[in-house]
Design a protein around this motif. Sequence first.
Motif, PDB file in Angstrom:
ATOM      1  N   ARG A 263      26.089  60.540 -14.448  1.00 33.68           N
ATOM      2  CA  ARG A 263      24.850  59.874 -14.851  1.00 33.68           C
ATOM      3  C   ARG A 263      24.022  59.581 -13.609  1.00 33.68           C
ATOM      4  NH1 ARG A 263      24.938  54.508 -13.524  1.00 33.68           N
ATOM      5  NH2 ARG A 263      26.975  53.462 -13.511  1.00 33.68           N
ATOM      6  N   ASN A 264      22.814  59.100 -13.812  1.00 36.10           N
ATOM      7  CA  ASN A 264      21.937  58.731 -12.713  1.00 36.10           C
ATOM      8  C   ASN A 264      21.741  57.219 -12.673  1.00 36.10           C
ATOM      9  OD1 ASN A 264      21.044  61.324 -11.550  1.00 36.10           O
ATOM     10  ND2 ASN A 264      20.158  61.668 -13.573  1.00 36.10           N
ATOM     11  N   ASP A 265      21.755  56.667 -11.483  1.00 32.23           N
ATOM     12  CA  ASP A 265      21.362  55.284 -11.272  1.00 32.23           C
ATOM     13  C   ASP A 265      19.876  55.245 -10.950  1.00 32.23           C
ATOM     14  OD1 ASP A 265      23.650  53.840 -11.707  1.00 32.23           O
ATOM     15  OD2 ASP A 265      24.231  53.700  -9.600  1.00 32.23           O
ATOM     16  N   VAL A 266      19.139  54.385 -11.632  1.00 34.84           N
ATOM     17  CA  VAL A 266      17.752  54.109 -11.277  1.00 34.84           C
ATOM     18  C   VAL A 266      17.780  52.841 -10.441  1.00 34.84           C
ATOM     19  CG1 VAL A 266      15.436  53.616 -12.108  1.00 34.84           C
ATOM     20  CG2 VAL A 266      16.897  55.201 -13.370  1.00 34.84           C
ATOM     21  N   ILE A 267      17.510  52.964  -9.140  1.00 35.59           N
ATOM     22  CA  ILE A 267      17.684  51.869  -8.191  1.00 35.59           C
ATOM     23  C   ILE A 267      16.358  51.156  -7.948  1.00 35.59           C
ATOM     24  CG2 ILE A 267      18.397  51.268  -5.844  1.00 35.59           C
ATOM     25  CD1 ILE A 267      20.114  53.842  -5.910  1.00 35.59           C
ATOM     26  N   GLY A 268      16.389  49.848  -8.092  1.00 36.70           N
ATOM     27  CA  GLY A 268      15.186  49.043  -7.874  1.00 36.70           C
ATOM     28  C   GLY A 268      15.559  47.581  -7.719  1.00 36.70           C
ATOM     29  N   PHE A 269      14.655  46.705  -8.127  1.00 38.29           N
ATOM     30  CA  PHE A 269      14.848  45.273  -7.911  1.00 38.29           C
ATOM     31  C   PHE A 269      14.665  44.477  -9.196  1.00 38.29           C
ATOM     32  CE2 PHE A 269      13.082  46.874  -3.862  1.00 38.29           C
ATOM     33  CZ  PHE A 269      14.089  46.484  -2.988  1.00 38.29           C
ATOM     34  N   VAL A 270      15.364  43.352  -9.273  1.00 36.35           N
ATOM     35  CA  VAL A 270      14.994  42.300 -10.215  1.00 36.35           C
ATOM     36  C   VAL A 270      14.476  41.134  -9.394  1.00 36.35           C
ATOM     37  CG1 VAL A 270      16.544  42.931 -12.099  1.00 36.35           C
ATOM     38  CG2 VAL A 270      17.343  41.368 -10.320  1.00 36.35           C
ATOM     39  N   VAL A 271      13.578  40.372 -10.018  1.00 38.79           N
ATOM     40  CA  VAL A 271      12.975  39.206  -9.379  1.00 38.79           C
ATOM     41  C   VAL A 271      12.976  38.060 -10.377  1.00 38.79           C
ATOM     42  CG1 VAL A 271      11.515  40.561  -7.817  1.00 38.79           C
ATOM     43  CG2 VAL A 271      10.668  39.970 -10.100  1.00 38.79           C
ATOM     44  N   ARG A 272      12.635  36.870  -9.904  1.00 31.72           N
ATOM     45  CA  ARG A 272      12.497  35.743 -10.809  1.00 31.72           C
ATOM     46  C   ARG A 272      11.367  36.007 -11.795  1.00 31.72           C
ATOM     47  NH1 ARG A 272      13.832  33.746  -5.813  1.00 31.72           N
ATOM     48  NH2 ARG A 272      11.646  33.746  -5.138  1.00 31.72           N
ATOM     49  N   ASN A 273      11.532  35.540 -13.002  1.00 33.04           N
ATOM     50  CA  ASN A 273      10.533  35.781 -14.040  1.00 33.04           C
ATOM     51  C   ASN A 273       9.148  35.320 -13.560  1.00 33.04           C
ATOM     52  OD1 ASN A 273       9.750  36.686 -16.561  1.00 33.04           O
ATOM     53  ND2 ASN A 273       9.940  34.668 -17.487  1.00 33.04           N
ATOM     54  N   GLY A 274       8.188  36.224 -13.639  1.00 34.05           N
ATOM     55  CA  GLY A 274       6.834  35.930 -13.187  1.00 34.05           C
ATOM     56  C   GLY A 274       6.499  36.507 -11.832  1.00 34.05           C
ATOM     57  N   ASP A 275       7.535  36.935 -11.083  1.00 35.82           N
ATOM     58  CA  ASP A 275       7.294  37.453  -9.735  1.00 35.82           C
ATOM     59  C   ASP A 275       7.001  38.947  -9.692  1.00 35.82           C
ATOM     60  OD1 ASP A 275       7.515  35.016  -8.577  1.00 35.82           O
ATOM     61  OD2 ASP A 275       9.450  35.363  -7.598  1.00 35.82           O
ATOM     62  N   ALA A 276       7.237  39.656 -10.788  1.00 29.91           N
ATOM     63  CA  ALA A 276       7.013  41.112 -10.778  1.00 29.91           C
ATOM     64  C   ALA A 276       5.554  41.440 -10.510  1.00 29.91           C
ATOM     65  CB  ALA A 276       7.461  41.727 -12.099  1.00 29.91           C
ATOM     66  N   GLY A 277       4.657  40.617 -11.027  1.00 32.65           N
ATOM     67  CA  GLY A 277       3.237  40.841 -10.784  1.00 32.65           C
ATOM     68  C   GLY A 277       2.757  40.240  -9.478  1.00 32.65           C
ATOM     69  N   ARG A 278       3.452  39.220  -8.995  1.00 33.74           N
ATOM     70  CA  ARG A 278       3.030  38.528  -7.775  1.00 33.74           C
ATOM     71  C   ARG A 278       3.443  39.278  -6.514  1.00 33.74           C
ATOM     72  NH1 ARG A 278       5.112  35.242  -4.044  1.00 33.74           N
ATOM     73  NH2 ARG A 278       7.186  35.249  -5.006  1.00 33.74           N
ATOM     74  N   ILE A 279       4.642  39.880  -6.535  1.00 32.37           N
ATOM     75  CA  ILE A 279       5.152  40.589  -5.363  1.00 32.37           C
ATOM     76  C   ILE A 279       4.771  42.059  -5.462  1.00 32.37           C
ATOM     77  CG2 ILE A 279       7.212  41.273  -4.083  1.00 32.37           C
ATOM     78  CD1 ILE A 279       8.572  38.742  -5.091  1.00 32.37           C
ATOM     79  N   GLY A 280       3.890  42.486  -4.594  1.00 32.40           N
ATOM     80  CA  GLY A 280       3.455  43.878  -4.601  1.00 32.40           C
ATOM     81  C   GLY A 280       4.298  44.716  -3.651  1.00 32.40           C
ATOM     82  N   LEU A 281       4.903  45.786  -4.173  1.00 33.61           N
ATOM     83  CA  LEU A 281       5.731  46.667  -3.356  1.00 33.61           C
ATOM     84  C   LEU A 281       5.344  48.117  -3.583  1.00 33.61           C
ATOM     85  CD1 LEU A 281       9.342  45.233  -3.926  1.00 33.61           C
ATOM     86  CD2 LEU A 281       7.872  44.840  -1.947  1.00 33.61           C
ATOM     87  N   SER A 282       5.147  48.830  -2.489  1.00 32.84           N
ATOM     88  CA  SER A 282       4.980  50.272  -2.568  1.00 32.84           C
ATOM     89  C   SER A 282       5.993  50.979  -1.681  1.00 32.84           C
ATOM     90  CB  SER A 282       3.555  50.682  -2.163  1.00 32.84           C
ATOM     91  OG  SER A 282       3.275  50.253  -0.839  1.00 32.84           O
TER      92      SER A 282
END
Length: 268
Positions: free
Chosen positions: A117-136
């Motif tokens: 299978r494939n792992d999709v690697i990324g991040f979890v953040v505190r609820n509400g931070d996905a829009g606040r923390i910008g990552l490219s």
Amino acid sequence: MTAWRLLPCMVVMLVLFAGGMQTGQAEPISDCSRPLLVRASETYSPFSMKDENGFAVGIDNVFISKVLKSLGCDIRFMFMPWKRSLYAVKHGDVDILPSASYTEERAKYGLFSVPYRNDVIGFVVRNGDAGRIGLSSLDDVIAQNLVIGHVRSAYRGEAFEEFKNSPEGSKHVSDVSVGPHGLQLLLANRVDLLLGIPAAYVAQAEQQGLGSTVEEHPFILAREPVRLMFSAKTIAPELARKISEAIWKETKTAEYKKIYGNQGVDLN
């Protein structure tokens, strides 16, 4: 969950002393002449968990059981932290380590199956931070003075390996022992991002009664194929090849595609 019930880990210590530790000193086996000891995680939902009765459950464990039983192999699951399981594979105390990425270092003491299978690697953040923390890119972690929580010894792709081993990047990485500990640090504001399989962390948070306190960040760091890793001390290349062939056959079934969905592999 009932469909995910597998073998209990009640006999693990017996297997270790009557089989696993001794087999580390014997010749690698080329057939299933004894039960194979397979590492399992207690908290890696939905891939591998321990249920209330002490059974190893989860979709990876179901898949592995089906593949090995198709070859007539008997198996025993053993719950073990990730870093310790790498040591156990290296020294022949565990036969098979699932969810393993191929690295040159691991190839010095282990054999690998084809990807399952494939792992999709990324991040979890505190609820509400996905829009606040910008990552490219990971450079944005440094620019925003963020801290990444990372399960010790887990491989998350070459980009992250270079980042955490760089003088500047290493200042922004905090190792944790297991995923649930990382979630605790995230919610305590000790880390800002928790690296791994985002969907697995969200599921773990729900199982721990933390509800919707964390969310997936949209930035995807990597897609990494994962395999079964075999101890070269206990598993001969011939048996590793047989298991790879059985994996290839199983990935062609409708049941496999239903279980893994977009995380499945297409092996030609």
